[in-house]
Design a protein around this motif. Structure first.
Motif, short mmCIF file in Angstrom:
data_model
loop_
_atom_site.label_atom_id
_atom_site.label_comp_id
_atom_site.label_asym_id
_atom_site.label_seq_id
_atom_site.Cartn_x
_atom_site.Cartn_y
_atom_site.Cartn_z
N GLN A 175 -23.88 -14.51 -13.65
CA GLN A 175 -24.60 -14.13 -14.85
C GLN A 175 -25.96 -14.81 -14.86
O GLN A 175 -26.09 -15.99 -14.53
CB GLN A 175 -23.81 -14.52 -16.09
CG GLN A 175 -24.40 -13.97 -17.38
CD GLN A 175 -23.57 -14.32 -18.60
OE1 GLN A 175 -23.39 -15.48 -18.91
NE2 GLN A 175 -23.07 -13.31 -19.29
N VAL A 176 -26.99 -14.07 -15.25
CA VAL A 176 -28.35 -14.60 -15.29
C VAL A 176 -28.41 -15.78 -16.26
O VAL A 176 -27.85 -15.75 -17.36
CB VAL A 176 -29.34 -13.50 -15.73
CG1 VAL A 176 -30.74 -14.07 -15.93
CG2 VAL A 176 -29.36 -12.37 -14.70
N TYR A 177 -29.08 -16.83 -15.82
CA TYR A 177 -29.22 -18.07 -16.59
C TYR A 177 -30.53 -17.99 -17.36
O TYR A 177 -31.61 -17.92 -16.77
CB TYR A 177 -29.22 -19.24 -15.62
CG TYR A 177 -29.14 -20.63 -16.22
CD1 TYR A 177 -27.97 -21.09 -16.81
CD2 TYR A 177 -30.22 -21.49 -16.15
CE1 TYR A 177 -27.88 -22.39 -17.31
CE2 TYR A 177 -30.15 -22.79 -16.65
CZ TYR A 177 -28.97 -23.23 -17.22
OH TYR A 177 -28.89 -24.51 -17.72
N VAL A 178 -30.46 -17.97 -18.69
CA VAL A 178 -31.63 -17.76 -19.54
C VAL A 178 -32.06 -19.08 -20.16
O VAL A 178 -31.27 -19.75 -20.84
CB VAL A 178 -31.34 -16.72 -20.64
CG1 VAL A 178 -32.58 -16.52 -21.51
CG2 VAL A 178 -30.91 -15.39 -20.02
N ILE A 179 -33.32 -19.45 -19.93
CA ILE A 179 -33.87 -20.71 -20.41
C ILE A 179 -34.91 -20.43 -21.49
O ILE A 179 -35.84 -19.65 -21.28
CB ILE A 179 -34.54 -21.49 -19.26
CG1 ILE A 179 -33.54 -21.73 -18.11
CG2 ILE A 179 -35.11 -22.82 -19.76
CD1 ILE A 179 -34.21 -22.24 -16.84
N ALA A 180 -34.75 -21.07 -22.63
CA ALA A 180 -35.74 -21.00 -23.69
C ALA A 180 -36.67 -22.20 -23.57
O ALA A 180 -36.23 -23.34 -23.64
CB ALA A 180 -35.07 -21.00 -25.06
N GLU A 181 -37.95 -21.93 -23.34
CA GLU A 181 -38.96 -22.99 -23.20
C GLU A 181 -39.48 -23.36 -24.59
O GLU A 181 -40.06 -22.53 -25.29
CB GLU A 181 -40.09 -22.48 -22.31
CG GLU A 181 -41.34 -23.34 -22.30
CD GLU A 181 -41.12 -24.71 -21.70
OE1 GLU A 181 -41.03 -25.67 -22.48
OE2 GLU A 181 -41.05 -24.81 -20.47
N LEU A 190 -33.49 -17.17 -6.90
CA LEU A 190 -34.82 -16.85 -7.42
C LEU A 190 -34.73 -16.49 -8.90
O LEU A 190 -33.73 -15.95 -9.36
CB LEU A 190 -35.42 -15.67 -6.65
CG LEU A 190 -36.47 -15.99 -5.59
CD1 LEU A 190 -37.74 -16.53 -6.22
CD2 LEU A 190 -35.93 -16.97 -4.56
N GLY A 191 -35.80 -16.79 -9.60
CA GLY A 191 -35.88 -16.41 -11.00
C GLY A 191 -37.30 -16.10 -11.38
O GLY A 191 -38.20 -15.98 -10.53
N LEU A 192 -37.54 -15.97 -12.68
CA LEU A 192 -38.86 -15.65 -13.21
C LEU A 192 -39.17 -16.57 -14.38
O LEU A 192 -38.39 -16.66 -15.32
CB LEU A 192 -38.93 -14.20 -13.68
CG LEU A 192 -40.26 -13.77 -14.34
CD1 LEU A 192 -41.37 -13.70 -13.29
CD2 LEU A 192 -40.10 -12.43 -15.05
N ALA A 208 -33.53 -11.47 -9.79
CA ALA A 208 -33.72 -12.75 -10.46
C ALA A 208 -32.41 -13.25 -11.04
O ALA A 208 -31.70 -12.51 -11.72
CB ALA A 208 -34.77 -12.63 -11.56
N CYS A 209 -32.12 -14.53 -10.81
CA CYS A 209 -30.90 -15.17 -11.32
C CYS A 209 -31.18 -16.05 -12.52
O CYS A 209 -30.25 -16.50 -13.20
CB CYS A 209 -30.27 -16.05 -10.24
SG CYS A 209 -30.01 -15.25 -8.65
N ILE A 210 -32.47 -16.34 -12.76
CA ILE A 210 -32.89 -17.22 -13.85
C ILE A 210 -34.06 -16.55 -14.56
O ILE A 210 -34.96 -16.01 -13.90
CB ILE A 210 -33.34 -18.60 -13.32
CG1 ILE A 210 -32.23 -19.29 -12.56
CG2 ILE A 210 -33.83 -19.51 -14.45
CD1 ILE A 210 -32.68 -20.54 -11.79
N ILE A 211 -34.06 -16.60 -15.87
CA ILE A 211 -35.21 -16.14 -16.67
C ILE A 211 -35.61 -17.28 -17.60
O ILE A 211 -34.78 -17.80 -18.34
CB ILE A 211 -34.88 -14.89 -17.50
CG1 ILE A 211 -34.56 -13.69 -16.59
CG2 ILE A 211 -36.04 -14.56 -18.44
CD1 ILE A 211 -35.71 -13.23 -15.72
#
Length: 351
Positions: free
Chosen positions: A16-22, A212-214, A232-235
């Motif tokens: 599952q894509v790993y979603v990061i909130a900056e 890889l991610g974005l 992409a695996c990370i956003i």
């Protein structure tokens, strides 16, 4: 290394894509606002929150020289670097408390360190990973200091050449890093969609063999969804409570409802990607009966010749496969057959 692990999450192809909130500077130097952003990140479906760990004096100099004044068409043109970072930085005394807030909500929290003292501080906090910002990708000593912690490294690659990425990877591994992910990034704020070059993501996957991610600074959610479609695996995306609240980063940050829409779209995209599969899916089974097949479309008497006028390929799929049409034409009927009968070999004299 095709996967890395942050906390209890495996991150890589097929995961599952790993979603990061900056969080960045969107707290506007108000601790309660920072806490509210973390809660908004959770409600929006983020897996992690990322901070930035620096002070104005650890990232630049208080200097009046022209070199220390921002120019070049950015949203911060004319400002001194030291002044901008003085407005934007997250007080270090907040950061352990914010990590606890995120942890209590079930989210990871880590940070971009901008010098070795920040790395030491984050290690004392017990962060599960370290982030290398795009502008720091060329700071090999800083990367190696992070690598020596043994924690996973996520490195943004905005502005970087292939050679610079290769050097950062090589030197990080020399210093002990075994889990590294790269983020495609366009280091413009906001980033024009036409400069994203997302087709670089599968090429980076092929070339560097890491997840890889974005890290996305575009206005909107289309680029992250497209990136997921490309592997992409990370956003990573900036989050603010409202763009109407002034701040250094608010103009290119998503509001909570937009961030949630992005996460929902990402989750839909990753489900749609699925796996390599040919043939029927479970939901297609009922549709199979409505494919084309050979039917008798006019009443035919026993001994009468089958022609293009009385046999056709039509829906549904109860008759012979359409590939047999040429075999059937010119043959004679084995018995009287009424219009609408699925054609079968029992109805055909084949000699």
């Amino acid at each position: 290394m095709t996967e890395i692990r942050i906390g209890n999450r495996c991150i890589g192809p097929g995961r599952q894509v790993y979603v990061i909130a900056e969080l960045s500077a969107n707290h506007n130097r108000e601790y309660d606002r920072a806490v509210r952003i973390i809660h908004a990140a959770k409600d929006s479906g983020a897996d992690a929150v990322k901070l930035q760990t620096y002070t104005p004096d650890t990232i630049t100099l208080a200097c009046d020289r022209e070199e220390f004044r921002i120019a070049g068409g950015t949203i911060w043109d004319g400002r001194k670097l030291h002044d901008l970072y003085g407005e934007a930085y997250t007080p270090w005394e907040w950061q352990p408390r914010l990590k606890k807030v995120a942890g209590d909500l079930g989210m990871d929290l880590f940070s971009s360190a901008f010098d070795s003292t920040a790395v030491d501080f984050l290690e004392q906090m017990g962060v599960p990973a370290h982030k290398v910002a795009s502008f720091e990708l060329v700071d090999i000593p800083l990367i190696q200091r992070m690598a020596r912690t043994g924690k996973p490294l996520i490195m943004s690659t905005g502005m970087a050449t292939v050679e610079e990425i290769e050097e950062a990877l090589c030197r990080a591994r020399e210093a002990g890093a075994t889990q590294i992910a790269l983020l495609k990034c366009t280091s413009a704020y906001p980033a024009p969609v036409e400069e994203m070059n997302l087709l670089t993501i599968p090429e980076m996957t092929r070339r560097f063999a890491v997840p890889l991610g974005l890290s996305d600074h575009t206005m909107g959610i289309a680029a992250p969804v497209a990136a997921v479609a490309l592997g992409a695996c990370i956003i990573e995306k900036h989050l603010t409570l409202s763009r109407s609240i002034p701040g250094p980063d608010s103009a290119f940050s998503l509001e909570p409802q937009e961030f949630k829409a992005m996460v929902d779209a990402v989750r839909t995209a990753e489900k749609a990607l699925g796996r390599v599969h040919f043939g029927l899916s479970s939901k297609e089974e009922a549709s199979r009966a409505h494919r084309r097949s050979l039917f008798v479309v006019q009443d035919v008497k026993r001994g009468e010749t089958f022609t293009a006028a009385n046999v056709r390929s039509i829906r549904p799929g109860n008759g012979l496969h359409p590939r047999h049409l040429e075999e059937v034409l010119g043959k004679r009927a084995a018995r009287d057959t009424e219009r609408g009968t699925p054609l079968s070999w029992e109805l055909v004299i084949r000699s």
